[in-house]
Scaffold this motif. Structure first.
Motif, PDB file in Angstrom:
ATOM      1  N   VAL A  82       0.824  -1.204   0.000  1.00 30.83           N
ATOM      2  CA  VAL A  82       0.000   0.000   0.000  1.00 30.83           C
ATOM      3  C   VAL A  82       0.863   1.261   0.000  1.00 30.83           C
ATOM      4  N   THR A  83       2.010   1.233   0.705  1.00 29.28           N
ATOM      5  CA  THR A  83       2.883   2.405   0.710  1.00 29.28           C
ATOM      6  C   THR A  83       3.509   2.619  -0.662  1.00 29.28           C
ATOM      7  N   GLY A  84       3.951   1.523  -1.299  1.00 33.35           N
ATOM      8  CA  GLY A  84       4.492   1.632  -2.649  1.00 33.35           C
ATOM      9  C   GLY A  84       3.473   2.173  -3.626  1.00 33.35           C
ATOM     10  N   ARG A  85       2.235   1.735  -3.471  1.00 37.47           N
ATOM     11  CA  ARG A  85       1.162   2.247  -4.338  1.00 37.47           C
ATOM     12  C   ARG A  85       1.018   3.748  -4.191  1.00 37.47           C
ATOM     13  N   MET A  86       1.034   4.254  -2.960  1.00 42.13           N
ATOM     14  CA  MET A  86       0.829   5.682  -2.740  1.00 42.13           C
ATOM     15  C   MET A  86       2.020   6.508  -3.212  1.00 42.13           C
ATOM     16  N   VAL A  87       3.225   5.965  -3.075  1.00 38.85           N
ATOM     17  CA  VAL A  87       4.406   6.677  -3.583  1.00 38.85           C
ATOM     18  C   VAL A  87       4.308   6.821  -5.103  1.00 38.85           C
ATOM     19  N   ILE A  88       3.988   5.717  -5.782  1.00 36.47           N
ATOM     20  CA  ILE A  88       3.824   5.780  -7.242  1.00 36.47           C
ATOM     21  C   ILE A  88       2.682   6.725  -7.600  1.00 36.47           C
ATOM     22  N   GLY A  89       1.596   6.645  -6.834  1.00 37.20           N
ATOM     23  CA  GLY A  89       0.436   7.480  -7.113  1.00 37.20           C
ATOM     24  C   GLY A  89       0.736   8.958  -7.000  1.00 37.20           C
ATOM     25  N   ILE A  90       1.475   9.361  -5.961  1.00 38.06           N
ATOM     26  CA  ILE A  90       1.743  10.793  -5.789  1.00 38.06           C
ATOM     27  C   ILE A  90       2.705  11.308  -6.865  1.00 38.06           C
ATOM     28  N   VAL A  91       3.627  10.443  -7.325  1.00 40.70           N
ATOM     29  CA  VAL A  91       4.511  10.840  -8.427  1.00 40.70           C
ATOM     30  C   VAL A  91       3.693  11.060  -9.701  1.00 40.70           C
TER      31      VAL A  91
END
Length: 318
Positions: A34-43
């Motif tokens: 979930v953290t990786g998803r949000m990092v990619i999402g914010i980029v």
């Protein structure tokens, strides 16, 4: 037409998201997923903001909106990711089907919306009955599955609360701005949570988990959240929540077809009970639109026969 396309896109995204959530945590763990998803999402969201030359607004109402969005992005999502370890992916979508009922109930308690009539009460009872059947199915899978169902219900409550809070603030922000601000508020919480409870780079990745994280970050977060909050600015909160009436059917079938998730009689009965509750809640007891127009015309006429503007009614979340 634009709203229709956005609505159908969100239905398809929400139907595929539960399975992708489950796959993304198999190997690296749900917190990294979930953290990786949000990092990619914010980029991705940041790149879209640059391309469209949009800037974040930092007025008081805007900050309140970002916080309300973060309740859903962080609070609702993290408990769903945790639950996905213990229950079939299709169950997540079915249980989130209770969101319209929860949204209407919270609107009634928080905003004083509508009186409770027989059809609404019956819909709540059907929803509770469907939920009981789902809990009964979870008992056969063990204690963790029961806790998983409870976590998904908590996530649905947080999503309903977030949607109503955004409506109450009524900042009028573009959907992309809402998602970008919400992610900025939520990402530090994700990084802190991962650092405290995990904090190690995963040793084991699978092609499926990596593809799922990328799909969730690029498509589900960037496109899905933007389209969801776009619909939330165009439609009533409970109308948007009705997406969960359609996507669970597709999610159950998808999980069964590609992940060998069983569809037992209890699960099927529980899902049908929840769907029936949603249909009853949304459509039972409503007068035809023509009847509403006649009623408004009658009440807007003065005793001397001259027409006068009808009194404005307070807006309602439906």
């Amino acid at each position: 037409m634009r709203i229709t396309i956005a609505y159908l896109s969100v239905v398809l995204l929400w139907a595929t998201t539960p399975l992708a959530i489950k796959w993304s945590g198999e190997g690296p763990g749900f917190l990294f997923g979930v953290t990786g998803r949000m990092v990619i999402g914010i980029v991705c969201i940041g790149m879209v903001l640059l391309l469209t030359k949009q800037r974040l607004i930092w007025q008081r109402k805007a900050r309140q909106t970002y916080l309300a969005v973060a309740v859903q992005i962080y609070g609702a999502m993290i408990v769903v990711y945790w639950a996905a370890q213990f229950i079939p992916s299709g169950w997540i979508s079915v249980l989130f089907g209770l969101t319209p009922l929860l949204t209407a109930l919270l609107a009634r308690l928080w905003l004083g919306q509508r009186e409770l009539n027989f059809s609404k009460l019956l819909s709540y009872l059907l929803g509770v009955g469907g939920l009981a059947l789902m809990f009964g199915s979870a008992l056969t899978l063990g204690r963790d599955a029961v806790l998983g169902i409870g976590a998904v219900i908590l996530g649905a409550c947080l999503q309903s609360f977030s949607a109503l809070w955004i409506k109450r603030i009524d900042a009028g922000l573009p959907a992309l701005t809402q998602v970008a601000g919400g992610l900025l508020f939520a990402l530090p919480a994700y990084l802190l949570t991962w650092g405290i409870f995990d904090g190690e780079w995963p040793r084991h990745f699978t092609a499926t988990s990596v593809a799922s994280i990328v799909y969730l970050g690029v498509i589900a977060t960037t496109a899905g959240f933007v389209l969801y909050y776009y619909l939330l600015t165009q439609l009533a909160a409970t109308r948007v929540a009705l997406i969960t009436l359609i996507s669970p059917v597709l999610a159950l079938l998808l999980g069964h077809a590609v992940n060998d998730e069983p569809i037992t009689p209890n699960v099927l009965s529980g899902a049908l009970s929840i769907f029936s509750a949603l249909l009853l809640h949304e459509y039972a007891g409503k007068r035809p639109s023509g009847g509403r127009r006649k009623a408004r015309a009658a009440t807007s006429a003065s005793p001397n026969g001259r027409s006068r503007p009808a009194l404005k009614r307070p807006s309602r979340y439906r």
